[in-house]
Design a protein around this motif. Structure first.
Motif, PDB file in Angstrom:
ATOM      1  N   LYS A   1      -6.055  12.590  -2.661  1.00 15.44           N
ATOM      2  CA  LYS A   1      -6.802  11.773  -1.703  1.00 15.44           C
ATOM      3  C   LYS A   1      -7.624  10.709  -2.433  1.00 15.44           C
ATOM      4  O   LYS A   1      -7.649   9.547  -2.026  1.00 15.44           O
ATOM      5  N   GLU A   2      -8.272  11.097  -3.534  1.00 13.74           N
ATOM      6  CA  GLU A   2      -9.070  10.138  -4.301  1.00 13.74           C
ATOM      7  C   GLU A   2      -8.197   9.033  -4.883  1.00 13.74           C
ATOM      8  O   GLU A   2      -8.576   7.856  -4.870  1.00 13.74           O
TER       9      GLU A   2
ATOM     10  N   TYR B   1       0.835  -1.204   0.000  1.00 12.16           N
ATOM     11  CA  TYR B   1       0.000   0.000   0.000  1.00 12.16           C
ATOM     12  C   TYR B   1       0.872   1.258   0.000  1.00 12.16           C
ATOM     13  O   TYR B   1       0.628   2.197  -0.747  1.00 12.16           O
TER      14      TYR B   1
ATOM     15  N   GLU C   1      -7.221   6.730  -2.031  1.00  9.72           N
ATOM     16  CA  GLU C   1      -8.357   5.941  -1.562  1.00  9.72           C
ATOM     17  C   GLU C   1      -8.697   4.807  -2.522  1.00  9.72           C
ATOM     18  O   GLU C   1      -9.251   3.797  -2.118  1.00  9.72           O
ATOM     19  N   ASP C   2      -8.344   4.963  -3.809  1.00 10.29           N
ATOM     20  CA  ASP C   2      -8.645   3.949  -4.805  1.00 10.29           C
ATOM     21  C   ASP C   2      -7.595   2.834  -4.871  1.00 10.29           C
ATOM     22  O   ASP C   2      -7.742   1.890  -5.642  1.00 10.29           O
TER      23      ASP C   2
ATOM     24  N   ALA D   1       0.972   4.113  -2.790  1.00  3.58           N
ATOM     25  CA  ALA D   1       0.652   5.495  -2.417  1.00  3.58           C
ATOM     26  C   ALA D   1       1.758   6.450  -2.857  1.00  3.58           C
ATOM     27  O   ALA D   1       1.488   7.560  -3.340  1.00  3.58           O
TER      28      ALA D   1
ATOM     29  N   LYS E   1      -7.477  17.102  -2.988  1.00  5.53           N
ATOM     30  CA  LYS E   1      -8.666  16.281  -3.231  1.00  5.53           C
ATOM     31  C   LYS E   1      -8.365  15.181  -4.254  1.00  5.53           C
ATOM     32  O   LYS E   1      -8.724  14.023  -4.056  1.00  5.53           O
TER      33      LYS E   1
ATOM     34  N   GLU F   1      -5.771  -0.457  -4.265  1.00  4.86           N
ATOM     35  CA  GLU F   1      -6.144  -1.800  -3.824  1.00  4.86           C
ATOM     36  C   GLU F   1      -4.873  -2.594  -3.597  1.00  4.86           C
ATOM     37  O   GLU F   1      -3.907  -2.472  -4.325  1.00  4.86           O
TER      38      GLU F   1
END
Length: 127
Positions: A118-119, A19, A122-123, A23, A115, A125
């Motif tokens: 962050k999106e 992760y 958050e996506d 990121a 924003k 996987e």
């Protein structure tokens, strides 16, 4: 005495590492995309008398990819950006207001950076 054993920490640790790597990559991609967007918007905002100023806008990313910069080395780019009041080295007198093509581009193209990042994060996987 109570003897408790936990299993599965290696798998959790691997997922956290995966992760984190994703990121970092998403962050670098968004920085690159936003830096290019600022450059393109500055070109759109700039006056295009000869095209020299427009072609002068360039961008660079930091070595680690976490920041970018847009700049214009054209001699008169600062005057167009910020304006100039006074006499130049050739004796010409100016009272020129700044047009702020790069400043406006930066404001417009970075206002939703947090924003968008962050999106993207958050996506993410993990396997």
């Amino acid at each position: 005495m109570l003897d408790v054993e936990f299993d599965g920490f290696e798998e959790v640790e691997e997922q956290i590492e995966e992760y984190t790597e994703k990121a970092v990559e998403e962050t670098k991609e968004e920085v690159d995309k936003t830096t290019k967007s600022v450059q393109n918007k500055a070109k759109d905002n700039a006056p295009e008398e000869t095209g020299t100023l427009v072609r002068g806008y360039q961008h660079e990313l930091s070595a680690d990819g976490f920041s970018g910069v847009v700049f214009n080395p054209v001699e008169y780019a600062k005057r167009i950006e910020f304006g100039f009041v006074g006499t130049d080295e050739l004796g010409r007198t100016y009272t020129q207001k700044g047009q702020f093509p790069l400043s406006r581009a930066f404001r417009e193209e970075t206002k939703d950076f947090g924003k968008r990042l962050k999106e993207r994060i958050e996506d993410i996987e993990t396997t």
